[in-house]
Scaffold this motif. Structure first.
Motif, PDB file in Angstrom:
ATOM      1  N   ASP A 103      -5.655  -7.326   0.850  1.00  0.00           N
ATOM      2  CA  ASP A 103      -4.713  -6.685   1.931  1.00  0.00           C
ATOM      3  C   ASP A 103      -3.468  -7.174   1.428  1.00  0.00           C
ATOM      4  OD1 ASP A 103      -6.695  -5.175   2.945  1.00  0.00           O
ATOM      5  OD2 ASP A 103      -7.052  -6.580   4.657  1.00  0.00           O
ATOM      6  N   ALA A 104      -3.329  -8.251   1.419  1.00  0.00           N
ATOM      7  CA  ALA A 104      -1.936  -8.999   1.218  1.00  0.00           C
ATOM      8  C   ALA A 104      -1.158  -8.613  -0.293  1.00  0.00           C
ATOM      9  CB  ALA A 104      -1.897 -10.690   1.265  1.00  0.00           C
ATOM     10  N   SER A 105      -2.210  -8.631  -1.281  1.00  0.00           N
ATOM     11  CA  SER A 105      -1.722  -8.353  -2.764  1.00  0.00           C
ATOM     12  C   SER A 105      -1.284  -6.799  -2.716  1.00  0.00           C
ATOM     13  CB  SER A 105      -2.832  -8.682  -3.585  1.00  0.00           C
ATOM     14  OG  SER A 105      -4.013  -7.840  -3.462  1.00  0.00           O
ATOM     15  N   CYS A 106      -2.150  -6.109  -1.893  1.00  0.00           N
ATOM     16  CA  CYS A 106      -1.831  -4.621  -2.238  1.00  0.00           C
ATOM     17  C   CYS A 106      -0.580  -4.516  -1.281  1.00  0.00           C
ATOM     18  CB  CYS A 106      -2.868  -3.746  -1.373  1.00  0.00           C
ATOM     19  SG  CYS A 106      -2.867  -1.967  -1.662  1.00  0.00           S
ATOM     20  N   GLN A 107      -0.123  -4.978  -0.118  1.00  0.00           N
ATOM     21  CA  GLN A 107       1.144  -4.853   0.573  1.00  0.00           C
ATOM     22  C   GLN A 107       2.207  -5.312  -0.331  1.00  0.00           C
ATOM     23  OE1 GLN A 107       2.310  -3.776   3.407  1.00  0.00           O
ATOM     24  NE2 GLN A 107       4.140  -4.878   3.375  1.00  0.00           N
ATOM     25  N   ASN A 108       1.979  -6.550  -0.956  1.00  0.00           N
ATOM     26  CA  ASN A 108       3.325  -7.051  -1.665  1.00  0.00           C
ATOM     27  C   ASN A 108       3.525  -6.096  -3.006  1.00  0.00           C
ATOM     28  OD1 ASN A 108       3.698  -9.218  -0.095  1.00  0.00           O
ATOM     29  ND2 ASN A 108       2.087 -10.616  -1.257  1.00  0.00           N
ATOM     30  N   ALA A 109       2.474  -5.592  -3.539  1.00  0.00           N
ATOM     31  CA  ALA A 109       2.698  -4.470  -4.782  1.00  0.00           C
ATOM     32  C   ALA A 109       3.435  -3.409  -4.190  1.00  0.00           C
ATOM     33  CB  ALA A 109       1.257  -4.393  -5.456  1.00  0.00           C
ATOM     34  N   CYS A 123       0.265   4.016   2.951  1.00  0.00           N
ATOM     35  CA  CYS A 123      -1.038   4.909   3.164  1.00  0.00           C
ATOM     36  C   CYS A 123      -1.217   5.359   1.427  1.00  0.00           C
ATOM     37  CB  CYS A 123      -1.189   5.337   4.116  1.00  0.00           C
ATOM     38  SG  CYS A 123      -2.793   6.564   4.160  1.00  0.00           S
ATOM     39  N   ASP A 124      -0.273   6.246   1.010  1.00  0.00           N
ATOM     40  CA  ASP A 124      -0.421   6.801  -0.417  1.00  0.00           C
ATOM     41  C   ASP A 124      -0.685   5.844  -1.246  1.00  0.00           C
ATOM     42  OD1 ASP A 124       0.035   9.510   1.059  1.00  0.00           O
ATOM     43  OD2 ASP A 124       1.994   9.469   0.671  1.00  0.00           O
ATOM     44  N   PHE A 125      -0.045   4.654  -1.354  1.00  0.00           N
ATOM     45  CA  PHE A 125      -0.240   3.614  -2.330  1.00  0.00           C
ATOM     46  C   PHE A 125      -1.431   3.195  -2.151  1.00  0.00           C
ATOM     47  CE2 PHE A 125       0.304  -0.877  -3.690  1.00  0.00           C
ATOM     48  CZ  PHE A 125       0.768  -0.592  -5.059  1.00  0.00           C
ATOM     49  N   ARG A 126      -2.105   2.821  -1.321  1.00  0.00           N
ATOM     50  CA  ARG A 126      -3.378   2.252  -1.051  1.00  0.00           C
ATOM     51  C   ARG A 126      -4.462   3.213  -1.565  1.00  0.00           C
ATOM     52  NH1 ARG A 126      -4.510  -2.567   2.482  1.00  0.00           N
ATOM     53  NH2 ARG A 126      -6.583  -2.211   1.883  1.00  0.00           N
ATOM     54  N   ARG A 127      -4.055   4.374  -1.147  1.00  0.00           N
ATOM     55  CA  ARG A 127      -5.186   5.612  -1.667  1.00  0.00           C
ATOM     56  C   ARG A 127      -5.211   5.736  -3.155  1.00  0.00           C
ATOM     57  NH1 ARG A 127      -3.273   9.811   1.313  1.00  0.00           N
ATOM     58  NH2 ARG A 127      -4.565   9.095   3.136  1.00  0.00           N
ATOM     59  N   ASN A 128      -3.998   5.728  -3.844  1.00  0.00           N
ATOM     60  CA  ASN A 128      -3.790   5.718  -5.269  1.00  0.00           C
ATOM     61  C   ASN A 128      -4.318   4.701  -5.902  1.00  0.00           C
ATOM     62  OD1 ASN A 128      -2.957   6.839  -7.602  1.00  0.00           O
ATOM     63  ND2 ASN A 128      -0.940   5.771  -7.590  1.00  0.00           N
ATOM     64  N   VAL A 129      -4.291   3.357  -5.362  1.00  0.00           N
ATOM     65  CA  VAL A 129      -4.996   2.157  -6.054  1.00  0.00           C
ATOM     66  C   VAL A 129      -6.424   2.423  -5.914  1.00  0.00           C
ATOM     67  CG1 VAL A 129      -5.560  -0.249  -5.706  1.00  0.00           C
ATOM     68  CG2 VAL A 129      -3.136   0.661  -5.713  1.00  0.00           C
ATOM     69  N   ALA A 130      -7.080   2.796  -4.956  1.00  0.00           N
ATOM     70  CA  ALA A 130      -8.288   2.978  -4.639  1.00  0.00           C
ATOM     71  C   ALA A 130      -8.905   4.046  -5.670  1.00  0.00           C
ATOM     72  CB  ALA A 130      -8.866   3.307  -3.419  1.00  0.00           C
ATOM     73  N   THR A 131      -8.414   5.094  -5.760  1.00  0.00           N
ATOM     74  CA  THR A 131      -8.788   6.195  -6.633  1.00  0.00           C
ATOM     75  C   THR A 131      -8.765   5.767  -8.022  1.00  0.00           C
ATOM     76  OG1 THR A 131      -6.582   7.029  -6.632  1.00  0.00           O
ATOM     77  CG2 THR A 131      -8.404   7.864  -5.073  1.00  0.00           C
ATOM     78  N   ILE A 132      -7.724   5.151  -8.579  1.00  0.00           N
ATOM     79  CA  ILE A 132      -7.457   4.611  -9.877  1.00  0.00           C
ATOM     80  C   ILE A 132      -8.657   3.526 -10.241  1.00  0.00           C
ATOM     81  CG2 ILE A 132      -6.222   2.896 -11.473  1.00  0.00           C
ATOM     82  CD1 ILE A 132      -3.834   4.650 -10.250  1.00  0.00           C
ATOM     83  N   TYR A 133      -9.085   2.596  -9.448  1.00  0.00           N
ATOM     84  CA  TYR A 133     -10.154   1.727  -9.732  1.00  0.00           C
ATOM     85  C   TYR A 133     -11.240   2.390  -9.472  1.00  0.00           C
ATOM     86  CZ  TYR A 133      -7.666  -2.626  -9.480  1.00  0.00           C
ATOM     87  OH  TYR A 133      -6.821  -3.514 -10.217  1.00  0.00           O
ATOM     88  N   LEU A 134     -11.805   3.550  -8.630  1.00  0.00           N
ATOM     89  CA  LEU A 134     -12.578   4.352  -8.883  1.00  0.00           C
ATOM     90  C   LEU A 134     -12.957   5.277  -9.970  1.00  0.00           C
ATOM     91  CD1 LEU A 134     -12.832   5.775  -4.923  1.00  0.00           C
ATOM     92  CD2 LEU A 134     -14.597   3.971  -6.361  1.00  0.00           C
ATOM     93  N   GLN A 135     -12.077   5.641 -10.442  1.00  0.00           N
ATOM     94  CA  GLN A 135     -11.992   6.589 -11.811  1.00  0.00           C
ATOM     95  C   GLN A 135     -12.275   5.399 -12.979  1.00  0.00           C
ATOM     96  OE1 GLN A 135      -8.158   8.286 -11.844  1.00  0.00           O
ATOM     97  NE2 GLN A 135      -8.528   9.794 -10.264  1.00  0.00           N
ATOM     98  N   LYS A 136     -11.801   4.317 -13.043  1.00  0.00           N
ATOM     99  CA  LYS A 136     -12.036   3.300 -14.040  1.00  0.00           C
ATOM    100  C   LYS A 136     -13.347   2.719 -13.873  1.00  0.00           C
ATOM    101  CE  LYS A 136      -9.742  -0.157 -16.531  1.00  0.00           C
ATOM    102  NZ  LYS A 136      -8.494  -1.203 -16.536  1.00  0.00           N
ATOM    103  N   TYR A 137     -13.807   2.046 -12.750  1.00  0.00           N
ATOM    104  CA  TYR A 137     -15.151   1.372 -12.817  1.00  0.00           C
ATOM    105  C   TYR A 137     -16.221   1.892 -11.937  1.00  0.00           C
ATOM    106  CZ  TYR A 137     -11.816  -2.293 -14.168  1.00  0.00           C
ATOM    107  OH  TYR A 137     -11.035  -2.901 -15.018  1.00  0.00           O
ATOM    108  N   GLY A 138     -16.117   3.020 -11.401  1.00  0.00           N
ATOM    109  CA  GLY A 138     -17.095   3.888 -10.794  1.00  0.00           C
ATOM    110  C   GLY A 138     -17.224   5.330 -10.409  1.00  0.00           C
ATOM    111  N   LYS A 139     -17.864   5.691  -9.807  1.00  0.00           N
ATOM    112  CA  LYS A 139     -17.719   7.200  -9.436  1.00  0.00           C
ATOM    113  C   LYS A 139     -17.645   7.424  -8.150  1.00  0.00           C
ATOM    114  CE  LYS A 139     -21.309  10.019  -9.197  1.00  0.00           C
ATOM    115  NZ  LYS A 139     -22.631  10.831  -9.647  1.00  0.00           N
ATOM    116  N   SER A 140     -16.608   8.154  -7.645  1.00  0.00           N
ATOM    117  CA  SER A 140     -16.372   8.122  -6.388  1.00  0.00           C
ATOM    118  C   SER A 140     -17.412   9.107  -5.440  1.00  0.00           C
ATOM    119  CB  SER A 140     -14.992   9.032  -6.128  1.00  0.00           C
ATOM    120  OG  SER A 140     -15.183  10.442  -6.378  1.00  0.00           O
ATOM    121  N   PRO A 141     -17.605   8.654  -4.320  1.00  0.00           N
ATOM    122  CA  PRO A 141     -18.619   9.288  -3.566  1.00  0.00           C
ATOM    123  C   PRO A 141     -18.335  10.571  -3.174  1.00  0.00           C
ATOM    124  CG  PRO A 141     -17.569   7.987  -2.244  1.00  0.00           C
ATOM    125  CD  PRO A 141     -17.056   7.717  -3.663  1.00  0.00           C
TER     126      PRO A 141
END
Length: 158
Positions: A103-109, A123-141
């Motif tokens: 949470d702290a690293s996402c806020q600072n970024a 909120c948009d920034f956190r959503r974008n970070v989550a979707t990028i990691y899901l696209q790179k390392y896993g399949k989104s539900p």
């Protein structure tokens, strides 16, 4: 001190440090090595006069004014981190530390990135970070087990 009126001040001082207790809505205790009590100014507060809410003026020392003036960064950080905390619970003792680190690293970024060409909300920034990691390392539900609404309808991918 709770029975004293608002604005009551008690303090102890040495040559280098001053510690003060000030009665506002609750007791505020503060110590400083660079600010003192003088000058004592008046600050506006909401209080009760004849059982009705009214604006009242309360004596306030300089040490409290300086704290209120410069405290914004820490409070904003705590507010933002708390607003979108990782909501997973784990049985390991270290998981809250790990989640706070995320949470702290996402806020600072976001604070660093918000002045760039993308004018995202937190909120948009956190959503974008989550979707990028899901696209790179896993399949989104495809479905959320709680509400049954497809993720694509709830979370827009950018």
């Amino acid at each position: 001190m709770k029975k004293e009126p608002r604005g009551k001040l008690c303090h102890k001082a040495s040559e280098e440090v001053i510690a003060a207790k000030w009665h506002d809505n609750s007791i505020v205790t503060i110590a400083s090595n660079c600010h003192g009590l003088d000058p004592i100014t008046k600050v506006d507060r909401i209080g009760f006069v004849d059982k009705k809410r009214a604006k009242i003026q309360v004596d306030c020392p300089t040490i409290i004014n300086m704290y209120n003036k410069y405290m914004g960064g820490v409070d904003r950080f705590d507010e933002k981190v708390h607003s979108m905390r990782v909501a997973l619970r784990g049985k390991k003792w270290w998981f809250p530390l790990f989640a706070f680190g995320l949470d702290a690293s996402c806020q600072n970024a976001w604070l660093i990135k918000r002045n760039s060409d993308n004018n995202w909300t937190y909120c948009d920034f956190r959503r974008n970070v989550a979707t990028i990691y899901l696209q790179k390392y896993g399949k989104s539900p495809t479905r959320n087990s709680v509400c049954g609404v497809p993720v694509q309808m709830r979370v827009p991918f950018e």
